[in-house]
Design a protein around this motif. Structure first.
Motif, PDB file in Angstrom:
ATOM      1  N   VAL A  97      11.561  -6.314   1.725  1.00  0.00           N
ATOM      2  CA  VAL A  97      10.606  -5.265   1.411  1.00  0.00           C
ATOM      3  C   VAL A  97      10.540  -4.976  -0.083  1.00  0.00           C
ATOM      4  CG1 VAL A  97      12.261  -3.388   1.826  1.00  0.00           C
ATOM      5  CG2 VAL A  97       9.800  -2.977   2.096  1.00  0.00           C
ATOM      6  N   ARG A 110       8.164   8.568  -0.678  1.00  0.00           N
ATOM      7  CA  ARG A 110       6.989   7.912  -0.129  1.00  0.00           C
ATOM      8  C   ARG A 110       5.744   8.198  -0.970  1.00  0.00           C
ATOM      9  NH1 ARG A 110       9.540  10.095   4.575  1.00  0.00           N
ATOM     10  NH2 ARG A 110       8.114  11.882   4.592  1.00  0.00           N
ATOM     11  N   ARG A 139       3.125  -6.257  -4.644  1.00  0.00           N
ATOM     12  CA  ARG A 139       1.927  -5.635  -4.090  1.00  0.00           C
ATOM     13  C   ARG A 139       1.508  -4.367  -4.834  1.00  0.00           C
ATOM     14  NH1 ARG A 139       2.622  -9.866  -1.949  1.00  0.00           N
ATOM     15  NH2 ARG A 139       2.505 -10.381   0.280  1.00  0.00           N
ATOM     16  N   LEU A 140       2.422  -3.794  -5.595  1.00  0.00           N
ATOM     17  CA  LEU A 140       2.186  -2.529  -6.286  1.00  0.00           C
ATOM     18  C   LEU A 140       2.470  -2.695  -7.770  1.00  0.00           C
ATOM     19  CD1 LEU A 140       4.012  -0.265  -3.712  1.00  0.00           C
ATOM     20  CD2 LEU A 140       1.630   0.065  -4.386  1.00  0.00           C
ATOM     21  N   LEU A 157      10.029   3.209   1.108  1.00  0.00           N
ATOM     22  CA  LEU A 157      11.191   2.332   1.187  1.00  0.00           C
ATOM     23  C   LEU A 157      12.440   3.206   1.107  1.00  0.00           C
ATOM     24  CD1 LEU A 157       8.883   1.003  -0.903  1.00  0.00           C
ATOM     25  CD2 LEU A 157      10.453  -0.917  -0.796  1.00  0.00           C
ATOM     26  N   ARG A 170       8.546  -7.792  -1.796  1.00  0.00           N
ATOM     27  CA  ARG A 170       7.122  -7.689  -1.543  1.00  0.00           C
ATOM     28  C   ARG A 170       6.514  -6.512  -2.286  1.00  0.00           C
ATOM     29  NH1 ARG A 170       5.511 -11.217   2.422  1.00  0.00           N
ATOM     30  NH2 ARG A 170       7.149 -11.963   3.830  1.00  0.00           N
ATOM     31  N   ALA A 171       7.238  -5.387  -2.324  1.00  0.00           N
ATOM     32  CA  ALA A 171       6.692  -4.183  -2.953  1.00  0.00           C
ATOM     33  C   ALA A 171       6.369  -4.408  -4.426  1.00  0.00           C
ATOM     34  CB  ALA A 171       7.664  -3.019  -2.795  1.00  0.00           C
ATOM     35  N   PHE A 194       6.863  -1.013   6.619  1.00  0.00           N
ATOM     36  CA  PHE A 194       6.081  -1.175   5.394  1.00  0.00           C
ATOM     37  C   PHE A 194       6.010  -2.643   5.025  1.00  0.00           C
ATOM     38  CE2 PHE A 194       6.004   0.028   0.588  1.00  0.00           C
ATOM     39  CZ  PHE A 194       4.658  -0.268   0.517  1.00  0.00           C
ATOM     40  N   GLU A 195       7.126  -3.313   5.177  1.00  0.00           N
ATOM     41  CA  GLU A 195       7.158  -4.741   4.874  1.00  0.00           C
ATOM     42  C   GLU A 195       6.229  -5.536   5.784  1.00  0.00           C
ATOM     43  OE1 GLU A 195      10.454  -8.208   4.095  1.00  0.00           O
ATOM     44  OE2 GLU A 195      11.044  -6.360   5.082  1.00  0.00           O
ATOM     45  N   LEU A 222      -2.957  -1.017  -2.946  1.00  0.00           N
ATOM     46  CA  LEU A 222      -2.204  -1.504  -1.790  1.00  0.00           C
ATOM     47  C   LEU A 222      -3.082  -1.549  -0.548  1.00  0.00           C
ATOM     48  CD1 LEU A 222       0.627  -2.206  -0.519  1.00  0.00           C
ATOM     49  CD2 LEU A 222       0.804   0.234   0.023  1.00  0.00           C
ATOM     50  N   ALA A 270       6.385   0.645  -7.735  1.00  0.00           N
ATOM     51  CA  ALA A 270       7.290   0.045  -6.761  1.00  0.00           C
ATOM     52  C   ALA A 270       8.738   0.413  -7.058  1.00  0.00           C
ATOM     53  CB  ALA A 270       7.118  -1.467  -6.744  1.00  0.00           C
ATOM     54  N   MET A 307       2.795  -5.117   4.572  1.00  0.00           N
ATOM     55  CA  MET A 307       2.541  -5.835   3.322  1.00  0.00           C
ATOM     56  C   MET A 307       2.378  -7.331   3.522  1.00  0.00           C
ATOM     57  SD  MET A 307       4.686  -3.987   0.259  1.00  0.00           S
ATOM     58  CE  MET A 307       6.286  -3.978   1.069  1.00  0.00           C
TER      59      MET A 307
END
Length: 256
Positions: free
Chosen positions: A141, A163, A148-149, A128, A144-145, A109-110, A174, A154, A113
């Motif tokens: 991760v 998930r 990004r969210l 995550l 970043r989450a 996921f990272e 995203l 997040a 992203m």
């Protein structure tokens, strides 16, 4: 066959994870190859964009291979996406498009992203699982989450390990585009082609300015001068831009 492959398709490089039997879990050897490929494509002036793909329908990448004995050397490409645990930042100055399908979790996921554009198959799931598995460290991760969210989305993912599916990822901003699984690679390459219509030097300058500007308050970002933008002003592409305007034609970029 290598577990990470590099293909050059015109002006676009495609970095391909190829370990589908393990859901593309990242080994240390794959990590080393990824780091080498990021540097190689970033230093090649003939490459304007990069697309990240993965083999198999079931998973883009389920993260680091936790069954592998950890080497003494820090990881180079996971644990920070394009960075590394305890290692130096490995930035990619060129636009990166990720094509995600199936499970896209943890370090996978990272890795996604880190992209500037994410295309997702309709079966994609993002997550995550670290805290649910009792694993937490300097994991990029989570950092970043939350960038990004939406914050609460997040944090819910971080604290529960649950998930979100592809449609939720698109709704939260995203993912740029949802496509059927069969059309995933084609859609990602189409994004690269669209990006390549712009000046590659202007794109790199814009990406650099965005990255640096995000670390500043808005007022400071607006009043800052960025080296990459100033360097672009003296490039052949900038001169071609001016000539194309005067001549009433489309510019022909050279990336120089």
């Amino acid at each position: 066959m290598a577990q990470v492959e590099l293909f050059i398709e015109g002006r676009t490089a495609r970095v391909h994870l190829n370990r589908p039997e393990a859901r593309n879990a990242l080994t240390f050897g794959m990590d080393v190859l990824l780091s080498q490929f990021w540097r190689q494509v970033d230093e090649d002036p003939e490459i304007w964009t990069v697309v990240l793909t993965a083999q198999g329908d079931e998973a883009f990448c389920i993260g680091a291979d936790m069954s592998e004995a950890r080497p003494a050397a820090p990881r180079l490409a996971v644990g920070g996406g394009l960075t590394g645990i305890g290692g130096p930042l490995v930035p990619l100055s060129k636009p990166l498009v990720a094509a995600a399908q199936g499970f896209c979790i943890g370090a996978g996921f990272e890795l996604a992203m880190c992209a500037d554009v994410i295309v997702a198959a309709e079966n994609a799931q993002f997550g995550l699982p670290e805290t649910r598995r009792g694993i937490i460290g300097e994991c990029g991760v989570v950092h970043r989450a939350v960038r990004r969210l939406p914050h609460h989305v997040a944090m819910a993912m971080i604290l529960t390990g649950e998930r979100i599916d592809a449609r939720a990822a698109e709704r939260f901003g995203l993912v740029n585009q949802l496509v059927p699984l069969a059309g995933l690679s084609e859609a990602a390459m189409d994004w690269a082609a669209r990006i390549n219509k712009a000046s590659p030097l202007a794109n790199r300058a814009a990406k650099a300015a965005v990255a640096r500007g995000l670390a500043l308050p808005l007022e400071a970002a607006l009043s800052s001068r960025f080296e990459e933008i100033e360097r672009y002003a003296g490039s052949d592409d900038a001169r071609e831009r001016d000539a194309a305007i005067v001549q009433g034609r489309r510019p022909v970029w050279t990336g120089r």
